[in-house]
Design a protein around this motif. Structure first.
Motif, PDB file in Angstrom:
ATOM      1  N   GLU A 301       0.825  -1.202   0.000  1.00 38.97           N
ATOM      2  CA  GLU A 301       0.000   0.000   0.000  1.00 38.97           C
ATOM      3  C   GLU A 301       0.862   1.257   0.000  1.00 38.97           C
ATOM      4  OE1 GLU A 301      -0.339  -2.501   2.053  1.00 38.97           O
ATOM      5  OE2 GLU A 301      -2.381  -3.291   1.838  1.00 38.97           O
ATOM      6  N   ALA A 302       1.883   1.251   0.858  1.00 39.79           N
ATOM      7  CA  ALA A 302       2.768   2.415   0.938  1.00 39.79           C
ATOM      8  C   ALA A 302       3.525   2.606  -0.370  1.00 39.79           C
ATOM      9  CB  ALA A 302       3.749   2.251   2.102  1.00 39.79           C
ATOM     10  N   ALA A 303       3.949   1.502  -0.974  1.00 39.14           N
ATOM     11  CA  ALA A 303       4.673   1.595  -2.242  1.00 39.14           C
ATOM     12  C   ALA A 303       3.778   2.168  -3.334  1.00 39.14           C
ATOM     13  CB  ALA A 303       5.196   0.217  -2.642  1.00 39.14           C
ATOM     14  N   ALA A 304       2.546   1.666  -3.410  1.00 37.29           N
ATOM     15  CA  ALA A 304       1.616   2.149  -4.435  1.00 37.29           C
ATOM     16  C   ALA A 304       1.258   3.610  -4.209  1.00 37.29           C
ATOM     17  CB  ALA A 304       0.355   1.292  -4.435  1.00 37.29           C
ATOM     18  N   ALA A 305       1.192   4.028  -2.949  1.00 40.21           N
ATOM     19  CA  ALA A 305       0.785   5.396  -2.628  1.00 40.21           C
ATOM     20  C   ALA A 305       1.770   6.436  -3.155  1.00 40.21           C
ATOM     21  CB  ALA A 305       0.620   5.561  -1.116  1.00 40.21           C
ATOM     22  N   VAL A 306       3.058   6.055  -3.280  1.00 42.65           N
ATOM     23  CA  VAL A 306       4.054   7.011  -3.771  1.00 42.65           C
ATOM     24  C   VAL A 306       4.412   6.745  -5.228  1.00 42.65           C
ATOM     25  CG1 VAL A 306       5.013   7.487  -1.502  1.00 42.65           C
ATOM     26  CG2 VAL A 306       5.969   5.612  -2.873  1.00 42.65           C
ATOM     27  N   GLY A 307       3.640   5.896  -5.894  1.00 37.01           N
ATOM     28  CA  GLY A 307       3.804   5.754  -7.336  1.00 37.01           C
ATOM     29  C   GLY A 307       4.498   4.512  -7.829  1.00 37.01           C
ATOM     30  N   TRP A 308       4.861   3.582  -6.923  1.00 41.21           N
ATOM     31  CA  TRP A 308       5.486   2.349  -7.384  1.00 41.21           C
ATOM     32  C   TRP A 308       4.449   1.434  -8.014  1.00 41.21           C
ATOM     33  CZ3 TRP A 308      10.567   1.824  -7.681  1.00 41.21           C
ATOM     34  CH2 TRP A 308      11.385   2.522  -6.788  1.00 41.21           C
ATOM     35  N   ARG A 309       4.845   0.698  -9.057  1.00 37.40           N
ATOM     36  CA  ARG A 309       3.993  -0.340  -9.632  1.00 37.40           C
ATOM     37  C   ARG A 309       4.296  -1.656  -8.940  1.00 37.40           C
ATOM     38  NH1 ARG A 309       5.971   1.879 -14.407  1.00 37.40           N
ATOM     39  NH2 ARG A 309       7.257   0.007 -14.709  1.00 37.40           N
ATOM     40  N   THR A 310       3.261  -2.338  -8.481  1.00 41.48           N
ATOM     41  CA  THR A 310       3.449  -3.617  -7.815  1.00 41.48           C
ATOM     42  C   THR A 310       2.326  -4.565  -8.181  1.00 41.48           C
ATOM     43  OG1 THR A 310       3.629  -4.726  -5.664  1.00 41.48           O
ATOM     44  CG2 THR A 310       2.296  -2.738  -5.744  1.00 41.48           C
ATOM     45  N   SER A 311       2.675  -5.849  -8.334  1.00 36.63           N
ATOM     46  CA  SER A 311       1.669  -6.867  -8.636  1.00 36.63           C
ATOM     47  C   SER A 311       1.078  -7.456  -7.377  1.00 36.63           C
ATOM     48  CB  SER A 311       2.305  -7.987  -9.472  1.00 36.63           C
ATOM     49  OG  SER A 311       3.375  -8.603  -8.754  1.00 36.63           O
ATOM     50  N   LEU A 312       1.588  -7.015  -6.219  1.00 34.76           N
ATOM     51  CA  LEU A 312       1.076  -7.517  -4.942  1.00 34.76           C
ATOM     52  C   LEU A 312      -0.279  -6.881  -4.647  1.00 34.76           C
ATOM     53  CD1 LEU A 312       4.378  -7.395  -2.886  1.00 34.76           C
ATOM     54  CD2 LEU A 312       3.414  -9.316  -4.150  1.00 34.76           C
ATOM     55  N   GLN A 313      -1.032  -7.572  -3.838  1.00 37.02           N
ATOM     56  CA  GLN A 313      -2.373  -7.082  -3.508  1.00 37.02           C
ATOM     57  C   GLN A 313      -2.277  -5.810  -2.679  1.00 37.02           C
ATOM     58  OE1 GLN A 313      -4.852  -9.909  -1.477  1.00 37.02           O
ATOM     59  NE2 GLN A 313      -6.599  -8.534  -1.344  1.00 37.02           N
ATOM     60  N   VAL A 314      -3.010  -4.819  -3.126  1.00 36.35           N
ATOM     61  CA  VAL A 314      -3.066  -3.537  -2.424  1.00 36.35           C
ATOM     62  C   VAL A 314      -4.474  -3.338  -1.903  1.00 36.35           C
ATOM     63  CG1 VAL A 314      -2.817  -1.038  -2.605  1.00 36.35           C
ATOM     64  CG2 VAL A 314      -1.282  -2.552  -3.880  1.00 36.35           C
ATOM     65  N   THR A 315      -4.585  -3.142  -0.604  1.00 32.20           N
ATOM     66  CA  THR A 315      -5.904  -2.945  -0.008  1.00 32.20           C
ATOM     67  C   THR A 315      -6.423  -1.570  -0.371  1.00 32.20           C
ATOM     68  OG1 THR A 315      -5.275  -4.346   1.846  1.00 32.20           O
ATOM     69  CG2 THR A 315      -7.197  -2.920   2.138  1.00 32.20           C
ATOM     70  N   PRO A 316      -7.616  -1.467  -0.993  1.00 33.65           N
ATOM     71  CA  PRO A 316      -8.178  -0.160  -1.358  1.00 33.65           C
ATOM     72  C   PRO A 316      -8.344   0.725  -0.145  1.00 33.65           C
ATOM     73  CG  PRO A 316      -9.397  -1.947  -2.393  1.00 33.65           C
ATOM     74  CD  PRO A 316      -8.509  -2.588  -1.378  1.00 33.65           C
ATOM     75  N   VAL A 317      -8.055   2.002  -0.299  1.00 37.49           N
ATOM     76  CA  VAL A 317      -8.197   2.966   0.802  1.00 37.49           C
ATOM     77  C   VAL A 317      -9.641   3.419   0.905  1.00 37.49           C
ATOM     78  CG1 VAL A 317      -7.443   5.161   1.723  1.00 37.49           C
ATOM     79  CG2 VAL A 317      -5.826   3.734   0.499  1.00 37.49           C
TER      80      VAL A 317
END
Length: 317
Positions: A301-317
């Motif tokens: 989640e933290a990675a996606a929040a600052v713009g990283w692309r990840t295939s891991l599951q990200v919990t919607p905010v």
């Protein structure tokens, strides 16, 4: 290609410190690569993750704080008129610089109620504050045996330089000092409070300087005439190097390869540890598999929040 070169001020209006842990801890506009973070990934991908993605806290060391103090004094030295840039004047700058530095987060904890500084790594006995400050003063005095600041007029000090490459990679870092000759030639200067490395380690020392040279070339269109590392520790010495355009192009490809590897690691969450003799200085052994620890879950989640692309599951905010 977009490019920017400017100085980033602190909240109090003073110039920001080079590779400052405080500034490093602040999330950039989007993922970027700095000399120190590139070196982290090359040394140990898991260390890069802990510092850049997880942002795990790290203890400050007396040596690192001393380096920050010396850098601050040398920066302020060039605020003085040339004729006043003497060893005595520089030493007088130590006390006010230290008074400000000790107020920064994490610095006060380095000092015991007795007024003594903690020991270096390895559990050594605490070093008295007076001798710790004196050691910083010796490094400042050593500087005057290597350069005459009365004859120099830097264009910039503690300068944030950054550039976005055509492939989208954002490079950013802080230059200790930038000198510009009347003919436009550039000299990039970096102060080191340690001793000059052995010849076998010179390429590692120059990695940071080539990074700066690349950014300046991409922003100004000028290849730096000289990269200069000033070592204030030991006997005091200087390492100089003159890059060329072809070398900077190769170095750019190296950084792009490092960045591609970082992106793949973020995509999968797989940052492998790399055990080396540097592990003895690492604050994260408790959560490192090499030392029987278990890393915390990858902060997708933290990675996606600052713009990283990840295939891991990200919990919607």
């Amino acid at each position: 290609m977009t490019a920017m070169v400017h100085t980033e001020p602190r909240a109090d209006g003073s110039a920001a410190a080079v590779e400052s842990p405080v500034l490093e801890a602040q999330a950039p506009r989007r993922p970027s690569l700095s000399p120190s973070r590139a070196a982290d990934f090359k040394t140990c991908p898991l260390l890069y993750r802990f510092r850049t993605i997880d942002r795990l806290p790290e203890k400050k060391s007396p040596a690192a704080v001393r380096g920050t103090l010396v850098h601050s004094v040398l920066e302020r030295l060039y605020d003085l008129p040339p004729a006043q840039r003497t060893p005595e004047a520089a030493l007088e700058l130590l006390e006010p610089a230290w008074a400000e530095l000790r107020e920064e987060p994490g610095v006060a904890e380095l000092f015991e109620s007795s007024g003594e500084a903690p020991g270096e790594a390895g559990g050594k006995a605490p070093e008295p504050l007076e001798s710790w400050l004196a050691s910083a003063g010796k490094l400042v005095e050593k500087y005057f045996t290597l350069e005459d600041p009365r004859r120099l007029q830097p264009e910039a000090r503690e300068e944030l330089v950054e550039v976005t490459l055509p492939d989208g990679l954002l490079l950013r870092g802080f230059v200790d000092r930038l000198d510009v000759a009347p003919n436009g030639a550039l000299r990039v200067v970096d102060y080191k409070t340690g001793s000059m490395p052995r010849e076998a380690f010179e390429s590692k020392a120059l990695f940071q300087m080539k990074f700066y040279a690349l950014v300046l070339w991409r922003t100004r269109g000028v290849v730096a005439a000289q990269l200069k590392l000033i070592y204030l520790g030991g006997a005091g010495d200087a390492l100089t190097y003159a890059p060329d355009e072809a070398e900077l192009i190769r170095f750019e490809r190296t950084l792009q390869a490092i960045w591609s590897a970082i992106e793949r690691a973020v995509e999968t969450g797989e940052f492998r540890p790399n055990r080396s003799r540097l592990c003895g200085w690492c604050d994260h052994q408790a959560v490192c598999p090499e030392f029987g620890g278990t890393p915390p879950p990858f902060p997708a989640e933290a990675a996606a929040a600052v713009g990283w692309r990840t295939s891991l599951q990200v919990t919607p905010v």
